[in-house]
Every structure is written in structure tokens, then in C-alpha cells.
Design an enzyme around this catalytic site. Structure first.
Site, short mmCIF file in Angstrom:
data_model
loop_
_atom_site.label_atom_id
_atom_site.label_comp_id
_atom_site.label_asym_id
_atom_site.label_seq_id
_atom_site.Cartn_x
_atom_site.Cartn_y
_atom_site.Cartn_z
N ARG A 28 30.30 34.47 56.94
CA ARG A 28 29.28 34.39 55.88
C ARG A 28 29.74 33.56 54.69
O ARG A 28 28.91 33.16 53.86
CB ARG A 28 28.91 35.81 55.41
CG ARG A 28 27.85 36.47 56.27
CD ARG A 28 27.68 37.92 55.90
NE ARG A 28 27.47 38.17 54.49
CZ ARG A 28 26.28 38.15 53.88
NH1 ARG A 28 25.20 37.86 54.58
NH2 ARG A 28 26.17 38.42 52.60
N LYS A 30 30.48 30.67 54.68
CA LYS A 30 30.00 29.30 54.85
C LYS A 30 28.57 29.13 54.36
O LYS A 30 28.06 28.01 54.28
CB LYS A 30 30.07 28.90 56.32
CG LYS A 30 31.47 28.97 56.92
CD LYS A 30 31.44 28.74 58.42
CE LYS A 30 32.82 28.90 59.04
NZ LYS A 30 32.80 28.74 60.52
N CYS A 52 37.97 40.61 14.95
CA CYS A 52 38.35 41.42 16.10
C CYS A 52 38.83 42.80 15.66
O CYS A 52 39.71 42.92 14.80
CB CYS A 52 39.46 40.72 16.89
SG CYS A 52 40.20 41.72 18.20
N CYS A 55 42.83 43.22 16.54
CA CYS A 55 43.88 42.40 15.98
C CYS A 55 44.67 43.17 14.92
O CYS A 55 44.14 44.04 14.22
CB CYS A 55 43.31 41.12 15.37
SG CYS A 55 43.03 39.79 16.56
N HIS A 115 45.75 37.35 19.69
CA HIS A 115 44.39 37.49 20.21
C HIS A 115 44.11 36.55 21.38
O HIS A 115 43.26 36.84 22.23
CB HIS A 115 43.40 37.21 19.06
CG HIS A 115 41.97 37.40 19.41
ND1 HIS A 115 41.39 38.65 19.52
CD2 HIS A 115 40.98 36.50 19.67
CE1 HIS A 115 40.10 38.52 19.82
NE2 HIS A 115 39.84 37.23 19.93
N ASN A 155 40.55 46.28 32.23
CA ASN A 155 39.38 45.48 32.59
C ASN A 155 39.51 44.15 31.87
O ASN A 155 39.53 44.11 30.63
CB ASN A 155 38.08 46.16 32.16
CG ASN A 155 37.83 47.45 32.91
OD1 ASN A 155 38.13 47.55 34.10
ND2 ASN A 155 37.29 48.44 32.24
N SER A 163 34.60 44.65 26.58
CA SER A 163 33.81 44.42 25.36
C SER A 163 34.58 43.64 24.29
O SER A 163 34.00 43.27 23.27
CB SER A 163 33.36 45.77 24.77
OG SER A 163 34.48 46.58 24.46
N HIS A 166 40.49 40.58 23.20
CA HIS A 166 41.88 40.78 22.81
C HIS A 166 42.64 41.41 23.98
O HIS A 166 42.12 42.30 24.64
CB HIS A 166 41.95 41.70 21.58
CG HIS A 166 43.30 41.73 20.95
ND1 HIS A 166 43.61 40.99 19.81
CD2 HIS A 166 44.43 42.39 21.27
CE1 HIS A 166 44.87 41.22 19.48
NE2 HIS A 166 45.38 42.07 20.36
N HIS A 168 44.25 43.78 26.11
CA HIS A 168 44.42 45.23 26.00
C HIS A 168 44.02 45.92 27.30
O HIS A 168 43.33 45.35 28.14
CB HIS A 168 43.57 45.80 24.85
CG HIS A 168 42.10 45.87 25.15
ND1 HIS A 168 41.27 44.75 25.14
CD2 HIS A 168 41.29 46.92 25.47
CE1 HIS A 168 40.04 45.11 25.44
NE2 HIS A 168 40.02 46.42 25.64
N GLN A 170 43.44 50.28 28.94
CA GLN A 170 43.10 51.63 28.54
C GLN A 170 43.88 52.66 29.36
O GLN A 170 44.40 52.35 30.42
CB GLN A 170 41.60 51.87 28.74
CG GLN A 170 40.71 50.98 27.91
CD GLN A 170 39.25 51.36 28.07
OE1 GLN A 170 38.85 52.50 27.84
NE2 GLN A 170 38.43 50.40 28.48
N HIS A 298 51.91 52.39 43.25
CA HIS A 298 51.25 51.12 43.55
C HIS A 298 50.22 50.78 42.48
O HIS A 298 49.82 51.64 41.70
CB HIS A 298 50.60 51.14 44.94
CG HIS A 298 49.56 52.20 45.14
ND1 HIS A 298 49.88 53.55 45.27
CD2 HIS A 298 48.22 52.13 45.25
CE1 HIS A 298 48.77 54.25 45.47
NE2 HIS A 298 47.75 53.42 45.45
#
Length: 350
Positions: A28, A30, A52, A55, A115, A155, A163, A166, A168, A170, A298
């Protein structure tokens, strides 16, 4: 009848960590793409952004001023998904309406005061400080008697819902084992009880012999595209030594872990010469004050990009209703990543 080719023919693969199957449809890849294209943002951020919230020296949305930090900075999330306070709850649930309060602590870890940096652009020494901070937080958060799991994650990129650009990550620490962790623990425990060895240790040793899905390695860690990978360029960092959590690392392993984090994220950026988005996180033993010899340290990387910096892999339709599916074989994506330069594209000279 044609001879099966895992890079051409559809097939299913088993994920022993989650006890799930995935559909692989390499042919798929292709097909022409006329769907959504993501907007690529110019990566020309300043070293310090006065607007920010993360910062150094700036004031966050809740009015708290950040210190003039010089490396890692950790604070409790101003908009936590979990709350510390214990609540009184009378359980009147039945089998179809189960509910229970969940306590926890959410923290933000700024990787650097700069930043305009991301992990692949940081020095290994500075990534070591991030790893050390993760270890300190695992100890601190796990010491609370109501905290049974500490989830460390990042993320990266707006396409992954980040969001703030910078650098970071969590940490969500909570009283229950999250669903994916609980499923992983069940599989790890079943394998350990049957074989008296670590599932991921045996798996990695087999991968190192085959070599076809290994992206990079050093003396202490290997980065592999899992045989059962779901996302197009998904990878997993696995420790070569069997240990269960981040605080079990010695100094050399901490440095080696920082090296492979930089190594794989540099390759990600080099793939499409863009700041490559992903969700990444560490899976390790719970902090429930119970021995967990089955756990093997892991880290997962789940990047959404498929063909270019603008084409994203969506989990919709069949993936949501049936099972996970991918359009490029893990062997193909491993070779592509493996063959990429180890030097970040921004630093190469013409």
C-alpha cells in the site's frame, strides 16, 4: 502460487508485549496520496522567547516565575490531568458501570533553557542530565505511598499535540497501572514465569543476531524497529543488560542511554530534514513496592510521519475498528533509518 515476500505481501505480526496482532500491508505504500498534508513550520526559533511559558526567567500562565535555570528544570504541571488530593468515594459500581477515583502528580521537565533546541541538537552530556533528572523524579515520585507507576514521556511537535515548542517532556505519576503498562506487565510476567528469563532480553539477542531490524547500538543499548512495529518509523531502545528501571543504570549505561537517544533522534530529523515529531516514553517497573524481576527497561518512539515531512500516518477506520495496520515493513523502515547519516543535517557542510 507466488512465494511469500514480507516486503510485498500483506500479513499479520504478533506483538508479545501487548498480546496483540498488527496487519502489515507493505504494497500500500505505493499508492498515490491526495489526502491531508501537514504544514511544516520553519524552525527558526530564538534561543530565548519572551512569550514562552517555559523559558528561563519567564512568568507562566498561573503567575509563577521560572528561575533562571541553566540545564534541566522540573515543576508541577500548572494544568495537571491528575490531582494529589484524596477524595471520599463510596463504591456503588456494578459490572457495567465501574468507576474509581485516581490520584496522581503531573510534572513538566524542561530539557534545556535554550528555546531553539531539541534532543537531537543537544550535546550527549546535556542529554545525560535529562536522564539523571528522569531518574531523580522516578525516585521522588515513586516514594509516595499512593504512587504505583511513573510514566516518563515526551510529545515532540505540534502534530503530536505539543502545545509549546520549548524542549520539554512530562511525567505522570499515578496510583494505578496505565492500561498499556498493565498489558505489558502481564506479558512480561507470563514469559518470565515460564522461561525464567526476560522476554525483551531474549528478543533483543535474537534481533542482534538477525541484524535486519537493528538501527544502531552501543555497548549497553540497541535501537530496533520492533518486528511488530505499528507506526511507520517506530523504534524501541532496549537495554542489553536485564534491569527493570532507570535507577538501576550505572554511570556508563546512563551515558550510553543518552548516546542512543541522540543517535535515533538525529536519524529521525535527517529522514525528511525536518524537526521530526514523535511521542516517546519509557516503560519500566512499577513503584508499587513489589519485586518485578520480569520488567526489562525499554523506551518507545512513536513517530507519525510516513512518506515525507508533510504526510502523516492516521489511525482511523480499520485501525480503530479492527486492529493496527502499517504500510511499510519494519525491515524496510529499519534499513532506511540505519542508512541515514549520524550527523544532524543542520550541521553538515556543503
Amino acid at each position: 502460487m507466488q512465494q511469500f515476500n514480507n516486503n510485498e505481501h500483506p500479513h499479520r505480526r504478533y506483538n508479545p508485549l501487548l498480546d496483540e496482532w498488527i496487519l502489515v500491508s507493505p504494497h500500500r505504500n505505493k499508492r498515490p496520496w491526495q489526502g491531508q498534508n501537514e504544514k511544516v513550520h520553519e524552525d527558526n526559533r530564538p534561543e530565548h522567547d519572551e512569550t514562552c511559558y517555559l523559558c528561563a526567567g519567564n512568568t507562566r500562565a498561573n503567575g509563577v516565575k521560572n528561575p533562571d535555570y541553566t540545564d534541566c528544570y522540573v515543576f508541577e504541571n500548572d494544568f495537571s490531568a491528575l490531582l494529589k488530593e484524596e477524595v471520599n468515594y463510596e463504591n456503588k459500581n456494578n459490572a457495567l458501570f465501574q468507576l474509581k477515583p485516581e490520584r496522581g502528580i503531573n510534572k513538566v521537565v524542561c530539557f534545556s533553557p535554550k528555546h531553539n533546541l531539541t534532543l537531537p541538537e543537544m550535546e550527549v552530556f546535556d542529554i545525560e542530565k535529562v536522564v539523571q533528572t528522569w531518574a531523580e523524579q522516578y525516585i521522588e515520585l515513586g516514594s509516595h505511598d499512593y504512587i504505583n507507576y511513573v510514566q516518563i514521556f515526551e510529545n515532540k511537535g505540534s502534530v503530536m499535540g505539543c502545545s509549546n515548542p520549548h524542549p520539554h517532556g512530562q511525567i505522570w505519576a499515578q496510583s494505578s497501572l496505565p492500561t498499556q503498562v498493565e498489558k505489558t506487565q502481564k506479558s512480561l510476567r507470563a514469559y518470565f514465569e515460564k522461561n525464567n528469563t526476560s522476554l525483551l532480553k531474549d528478543y533483543l539477542e535474537a534481533e542482534l543476531k538477525k541484524e535486519e531490524r537493528i538501527v544502531l547500538e552501543n555497548n549497553h543499548f540497541a535501537v530496533v524497529v520492533p518486528f511488530w512495529a505499528t507506526w511507520p518509523y517506530e523504534t524501541m531502545i532496549i537495554s542489553k543488560r536485564h534491569f527493570g528501571n532507570i535507577i538501576a543504570m550505572n554511570h556508563e549505561e546512563t551515558k550510553a542511554f543518552a548516546q542512543v537517544i541522540k543517535g535515533i533522534t538525529v536519524k529521525y530529523d535527517n529522514l525528511f530534514e525536518t524537526s521530526f515529531p514523535y511521542s516517546a516514553g519509557i516503560h519500566q517497573a512499577p513503584t508499587d513496592r513489589v519485586s518485578h524481576p520480569e520488567w526489562h527497561f525499554h523506551m518507545h518512539f512513536y513517530p507519525p510521519l510516513l512518506r515525507s515531512a508533510t504526510v502523516k500516518k492516521f489511525m482511523v477506520g480499520y485501525e480503530m475498528l479492527g486492529e493496527a495496520q502499517r504500510d511499510i515493513s519494519p525491515e524496510q523502515s529499519a534499513k532506511i533509518l540505519r542508512d541515514l547519516p549520524n550527523q544532524h543535517y543542520k550541521t553538515k557542510t556543503n
